[in-house]
Scaffold this active site. Sequence first.
Site, PDB file in Angstrom:
ATOM      1  N   SER A 139       0.840  -1.197   0.000  1.00 47.54           N
ATOM      2  CA  SER A 139       0.000   0.000   0.000  1.00 47.54           C
ATOM      3  C   SER A 139       0.874   1.246   0.000  1.00 47.54           C
ATOM      4  O   SER A 139       2.083   1.172   0.309  1.00 47.54           O
ATOM      5  CB  SER A 139      -0.881  -0.004   1.248  1.00 47.54           C
ATOM      6  OG  SER A 139      -1.530   1.243   1.401  1.00 47.54           O
ATOM      7  N   TYR A 146      -1.867  -0.407  10.344  1.00 45.35           N
ATOM      8  CA  TYR A 146      -1.999  -0.766   8.925  1.00 45.35           C
ATOM      9  C   TYR A 146      -0.755  -0.330   8.154  1.00 45.35           C
ATOM     10  O   TYR A 146      -0.241  -1.069   7.302  1.00 45.35           O
ATOM     11  CB  TYR A 146      -3.268  -0.109   8.377  1.00 45.35           C
ATOM     12  CG  TYR A 146      -3.660  -0.507   6.978  1.00 45.35           C
ATOM     13  CD1 TYR A 146      -3.784  -1.843   6.616  1.00 45.35           C
ATOM     14  CD2 TYR A 146      -3.947   0.462   6.013  1.00 45.35           C
ATOM     15  CE1 TYR A 146      -4.168  -2.200   5.325  1.00 45.35           C
ATOM     16  CE2 TYR A 146      -4.335   0.121   4.727  1.00 45.35           C
ATOM     17  CZ  TYR A 146      -4.437  -1.210   4.383  1.00 45.35           C
ATOM     18  OH  TYR A 146      -4.814  -1.555   3.112  1.00 45.35           O
TER      19      TYR A 146
HETATM   20  N1  LIG Z   1      -8.963  -0.307  -1.415  1.00 50.13           N
HETATM   21  C1  LIG Z   1      -7.824   0.388  -1.412  1.00 50.13           C
HETATM   22  O1  LIG Z   1      -7.796   1.602  -1.726  1.00 50.13           O
HETATM   23  C2  LIG Z   1      -6.519  -0.304  -1.071  1.00 50.13           C
HETATM   24  C3  LIG Z   1      -5.345   0.436  -1.145  1.00 50.13           C
HETATM   25  C4  LIG Z   1      -4.139  -0.185  -0.851  1.00 50.13           C
HETATM   26  C5  LIG Z   1      -4.099  -1.521  -0.494  1.00 50.13           C
HETATM   27  N2  LIG Z   1      -5.259  -2.228  -0.418  1.00 50.13           N
HETATM   28  C6  LIG Z   1      -5.140  -3.649  -0.073  1.00 50.13           C
HETATM   29  O2  LIG Z   1      -5.678  -4.412  -1.143  1.00 50.13           O
HETATM   30  C7  LIG Z   1      -6.202  -5.646  -0.630  1.00 50.13           C
HETATM   31  C8  LIG Z   1      -7.658  -5.806  -1.012  1.00 50.13           C
HETATM   32  O3  LIG Z   1      -8.367  -4.659  -0.544  1.00 50.13           O
HETATM   33  P1  LIG Z   1      -9.903  -4.388  -0.875  1.00 50.13           P
HETATM   34  O4  LIG Z   1     -10.094  -2.913  -0.898  1.00 50.13           O
HETATM   35  O5  LIG Z   1     -10.292  -5.188  -2.055  1.00 50.13           O
HETATM   36  O6  LIG Z   1     -10.566  -4.962   0.448  1.00 50.13           O
HETATM   37  P2  LIG Z   1     -11.972  -5.704   0.687  1.00 50.13           P
HETATM   38  O7  LIG Z   1     -12.302  -5.488   2.114  1.00 50.13           O
HETATM   39  O8  LIG Z   1     -12.961  -5.334  -0.359  1.00 50.13           O
HETATM   40  O9  LIG Z   1     -11.554  -7.232   0.482  1.00 50.13           O
HETATM   41  C9  LIG Z   1     -10.798  -7.956   1.401  1.00 50.13           C
HETATM   42  C10 LIG Z   1     -11.296  -9.384   1.369  1.00 50.13           C
HETATM   43  O10 LIG Z   1     -10.476 -10.155   2.258  1.00 50.13           O
HETATM   44  C11 LIG Z   1     -11.321 -11.077   2.934  1.00 50.13           C
HETATM   45  N3  LIG Z   1     -10.703 -11.471   4.203  1.00 50.13           N
HETATM   46  C12 LIG Z   1     -10.628 -10.774   5.351  1.00 50.13           C
HETATM   47  N4  LIG Z   1     -10.027 -11.495   6.305  1.00 50.13           N
HETATM   48  C13 LIG Z   1      -9.705 -12.689   5.749  1.00 50.13           C
HETATM   49  C14 LIG Z   1      -9.084 -13.864   6.236  1.00 50.13           C
HETATM   50  N5  LIG Z   1      -8.661 -13.957   7.489  1.00 50.13           N
HETATM   51  N6  LIG Z   1      -8.932 -14.902   5.381  1.00 50.13           N
HETATM   52  C15 LIG Z   1      -9.360 -14.820   4.110  1.00 50.13           C
HETATM   53  N7  LIG Z   1      -9.963 -13.739   3.593  1.00 50.13           N
HETATM   54  C16 LIG Z   1     -10.135 -12.682   4.402  1.00 50.13           C
HETATM   55  C17 LIG Z   1     -12.623 -10.338   3.156  1.00 50.13           C
HETATM   56  O11 LIG Z   1     -13.695 -11.236   3.382  1.00 50.13           O
HETATM   57  C18 LIG Z   1     -12.739  -9.539   1.850  1.00 50.13           C
HETATM   58  O12 LIG Z   1     -13.507 -10.240   0.890  1.00 50.13           O
HETATM   59  C19 LIG Z   1      -5.980  -5.589   0.886  1.00 50.13           C
HETATM   60  O13 LIG Z   1      -4.760  -6.231   1.196  1.00 50.13           O
HETATM   61  C20 LIG Z   1      -5.887  -4.109   1.164  1.00 50.13           C
HETATM   62  O14 LIG Z   1      -5.183  -3.860   2.344  1.00 50.13           O
HETATM   63  C21 LIG Z   1      -6.475  -1.654  -0.694  1.00 50.13           C
END
Ligand SMILES: NC(=O)c1ccc[n+]([C@@H]2O[C@H](COP(=O)([O-])OP(=O)(O)OC[C@H]3O[C@@H](n4cnc5c(N)ncnc54)[C@H](O)[C@@H]3O)[C@@H](O)[C@H]2O)c1
Length: 285
Positions: free
Chosen positions: A168, A181
């Site tokens: 991130s 985080y």
């Molecule tokens: N959305 C953003 O702007 C952004 C920016 C930088 C990084 N990220 C990273 O990208 C990745 C995906 O983010 P997102 O926005 O799609 O999040 P999201 O919350 O939409 O999806 C995360 C998924 O992970 C699953 N999850 C949670 N705990 C779990 C576990 N213990 N075992 C298995 N699955 C589990 C959840 O059920 C969910 O479906 C994450 O690592 C997040 O930190 C997101």
Amino acid sequence: MNLPFKIDLKDKVAVVTGAGGAICAGFAKALAECGAKIAVLDLNKAAADAVAEEINATGGYAIGVEANVLQIESLQNAKKIVNEKLGTCDILINGAGGNHPKGTTTKDYLFKEDLENKKEDVVTLFDLDPKGIEFVFNLNFLGTLLPTQIFVKDMIDKKDAVILNISSMNAFTPLTRIPAYSGAKAAISNFTQWLAVHLSKVEVRVNAIAPGFFIGNQNRGLLMNADGTYTERAQKILAATPMDRFGELDELIGTLLWLVDSKASGFVNGVVVPVDGGFSAYSGV
Ligand SMILES: NC(=O)c1ccc[n+]([C@@H]2O[C@H](COP(=O)([O-])OP(=O)(O)OC[C@H]3O[C@@H](n4cnc5c(N)ncnc54)[C@H](O)[C@@H]3O)[C@@H](O)[C@H]2O)c1
């Protein structure tokens, strides 16, 4: 899905954790369009199944698999299902991750008055809950390491095996309010480099994408007011983003396909690629 370009993933098996969520559902669909068989892994089985059904309905091949990235037995069970139904893993996307309110302060800075006249709803450094911090470190860091331990066994000495982690923006410079985080994602960037070195002799490439700001389920409440306007924090992010906007999830796909395709990135190993509209390059002046 409108892919920026296609790569050939015919006969490849891709395991995507957190693929019931916003970003990795898109990753799973993109890999499926390039011909890979997809294991959609998520703690939320209904979400995993819904993404798999969508892929199958559009001519791809996917299965939804319930898996907790923090439990070895759950991952071993998931691997058994993947191996039986799809074959051995060629591509692992470690996408499950996220933050927790208990690892988050309510203000950017510590003010003396918040210590002297402590209000219930103010969370400072001193109120951060070790359990909340632990949750965030575990979900992001262990949640990347454990699936790697389980699935990399399939990948050793395979041709073109690849792991992609999700870091991130806050891994380069921590964002205010979210120390857990930020620290956990910094650990993922660091682990990406470590793992790339560690697995180099068994020919598994390891890289990471560091997404900038994309509005998803995790952060919608932080970025959007109920009336659809941007919150103060969203406005600060936009002011620090030279391209003046949030990213569209589709804008991560080109980097995903480039890093997964060994023809395109076969000598790229141990890098963390920001996709952020210039956020990490901008000093603010
Ligand atoms: N959305 C953003 O702007 C952004 C920016 C930088 C990084 N990220 C990273 O990208 C990745 C995906 O983010 P997102 O926005 O799609 O999040 P999201 O919350 O939409 O999806 C995360 C998924 O992970 C699953 N999850 C949670 N705990 C779990 C576990 N213990 N075992 C298995 N699955 C589990 C959840 O059920 C969910 O479906 C994450 O690592 C997040 O930190 C997101």
